[in-house]
Design a protein around this motif. Sequence first.
Motif, PDB file in Angstrom:
ATOM      1  N   ALA A 355       0.709  -1.213  -0.160  1.00  0.00           N
ATOM      2  CA  ALA A 355      -0.082  -0.010  -0.023  1.00  0.00           C
ATOM      3  C   ALA A 355       0.934   1.238  -0.047  1.00  0.00           C
ATOM      4  CB  ALA A 355      -0.861  -0.045   1.162  1.00  0.00           C
ATOM      5  N   LEU A 356       1.758   1.468   0.944  1.00  0.00           N
ATOM      6  CA  LEU A 356       2.713   2.642   1.247  1.00  0.00           C
ATOM      7  C   LEU A 356       1.793   3.753   1.504  1.00  0.00           C
ATOM      8  CD1 LEU A 356       5.548   1.619  -1.463  1.00  0.00           C
ATOM      9  CD2 LEU A 356       5.462   1.188   1.143  1.00  0.00           C
ATOM     10  N   GLY A 357       0.884   3.492   2.282  1.00  0.00           N
ATOM     11  CA  GLY A 357       0.151   4.702   2.382  1.00  0.00           C
ATOM     12  C   GLY A 357      -1.350   4.484   2.441  1.00  0.00           C
ATOM     13  N   GLY A 358      -2.353   5.242   3.305  1.00  0.00           N
ATOM     14  CA  GLY A 358      -3.536   5.205   3.347  1.00  0.00           C
ATOM     15  C   GLY A 358      -4.376   5.172   2.200  1.00  0.00           C
ATOM     16  N   TYR A 359      -4.292   6.372   1.474  1.00  0.00           N
ATOM     17  CA  TYR A 359      -4.989   6.647   0.195  1.00  0.00           C
ATOM     18  C   TYR A 359      -4.629   8.002  -0.347  1.00  0.00           C
ATOM     19  CZ  TYR A 359      -8.245   8.570   3.653  1.00  0.00           C
ATOM     20  OH  TYR A 359      -8.976   9.529   4.734  1.00  0.00           O
ATOM     21  N   SER A 360      -4.779   8.382  -1.461  1.00  0.00           N
ATOM     22  CA  SER A 360      -3.999   9.314  -2.287  1.00  0.00           C
ATOM     23  C   SER A 360      -4.634  10.868  -1.889  1.00  0.00           C
ATOM     24  CB  SER A 360      -4.125   9.126  -3.939  1.00  0.00           C
ATOM     25  OG  SER A 360      -5.444   9.204  -4.243  1.00  0.00           O
ATOM     26  N   TYR A 361      -3.769  11.855  -2.325  1.00  0.00           N
ATOM     27  CA  TYR A 361      -4.002  13.066  -2.648  1.00  0.00           C
ATOM     28  C   TYR A 361      -3.421  13.818  -3.660  1.00  0.00           C
ATOM     29  CZ  TYR A 361       0.093  14.266   0.073  1.00  0.00           C
ATOM     30  OH  TYR A 361       1.393  14.253   0.238  1.00  0.00           O
ATOM     31  N   CYS A 362      -3.824  14.877  -4.098  1.00  0.00           N
ATOM     32  CA  CYS A 362      -2.844  15.745  -4.990  1.00  0.00           C
ATOM     33  C   CYS A 362      -2.393  16.626  -4.328  1.00  0.00           C
ATOM     34  CB  CYS A 362      -3.968  16.331  -6.142  1.00  0.00           C
ATOM     35  SG  CYS A 362      -4.818  15.004  -7.317  1.00  0.00           S
ATOM     36  N   VAL A 363      -1.111  17.055  -5.138  1.00  0.00           N
ATOM     37  CA  VAL A 363      -0.168  18.071  -4.466  1.00  0.00           C
ATOM     38  C   VAL A 363      -0.813  19.298  -4.996  1.00  0.00           C
ATOM     39  CG1 VAL A 363       1.853  16.378  -4.319  1.00  0.00           C
ATOM     40  CG2 VAL A 363       1.528  17.801  -6.280  1.00  0.00           C
ATOM     41  N   PRO A 364      -0.217  20.458  -4.383  1.00  0.00           N
ATOM     42  CA  PRO A 364      -0.834  21.705  -4.806  1.00  0.00           C
ATOM     43  C   PRO A 364      -0.369  22.077  -6.211  1.00  0.00           C
ATOM     44  CG  PRO A 364      -0.132  22.034  -2.503  1.00  0.00           C
ATOM     45  CD  PRO A 364       0.243  20.682  -2.964  1.00  0.00           C
TER      46      PRO A 364
END
Length: 418
Positions: A355-364
């Motif tokens: 996984a390497l994380g919970g879930y995604s987000y976009c950077v500014p």
Amino acid sequence: MSQSSQVEVVIVGAGAAGLAAAKTLRRHNVSFVVLEARDRIGGRTVTDTSLGAAFDGGATFIHFADRNPWSKFAEEYGVEARVGSWRSGGSRSFSDGVPVPAEAAAARWQGRGKLWELVNEIDDSNDVSFAALVKTAPDDVAFAAKSMMRGAVGEEPERVSVSDYGRLYDGSNMIVPGGYGTLVERYGADVPVSLGTPVKAMDWSGRGVRVTTASGTIQAAKAIVTVPLGVLAAESIKFTPRLPDETLRAIAGMKMGALSKLALRFEGDRFGAPADMHFVETGDSAPQMSFELWPFDRDIVVCWFGADYARQINASGEASAVQHMLDRFVKIVGADARKAFRGGRHFGWSADPYALGGYSYCVPGRARARDELRRPVGERIWFAGEHVAGKASMTVGGATLSAESAAEAVYARLKAMR
């Protein structure tokens, strides 16, 4: 899986997205194989019962329930799901174990409303981070930005795109008493999956794709890759030739938050707190996190924590993480909690190699990276998952919808080839 085999479509990953892709292809009589690195299906949806009381170590809510396919799936598969509030038992705020005055806690809550007013003024043309958005705002608004990003995205506010987060679907949530992971497991029970089969490489230099695993190779006409964004970013799968620059740029435009969970089991004492109450710890000695007490009237406390704090805790290992969270809880309710404590279970997604994380987000400034990654590569590789789900991103429902869409596109291409 045989040492070498051939199908029309290879699906990488058996989380909600991979399972949905398989079911869609099966309806169209398309041959496929599903490869899953873990020894179970479900990905980041998992209901754990090792403490004797079920809790979701990953996804918990059926978000935007009125349009989320999992509302329908729950009914179809006979799994109870109900409209519910995360804090139906109320909440109390603490600072290093000391109760925060009611007026101060109320002011912080009101800061969330003011924060959303600022969010609604941002679009792609002037996208900024949440930290930049509240740079000159009152303290309660700045606190709300930090609180919401760490608790909802699992990331520090200076790293998260306001435009991307602001466009996500809103609406009522549903909760699953028996576990979201249980629901996903039941949904995928009839899908044939090769478990314990991580994909090491994918060669798309020919007319189709050639997928390499430790168990052998598979030749397919098309591939649907549903592994988490963190796995793509880490290049855990080697693509030959390398992915196009625009695809790599899209992957780089997103990151993985670290929202994680840890459950503590107690017996014989509930420390005067009713079921479904939340204790929010906002002190300076350790970053903000929350305790969900006795969910569904069960004798467990679920700790929610995110961002850099979660990465540090997750890297320490389960035993250390459990002790740390118990110490923080004891600071609030007192030393008797140690006598009632019976064990803990940790799901540290940022330290999970699959996984390497919970879930995604976009950077500014990269609020449309999700849309860019949704474009197929060479008409042979499609990406699906919560990270390419547009307004439905960061959810199991979004992962499912994106996979169904990708599978329909793959079917259309195959049909044209026949």
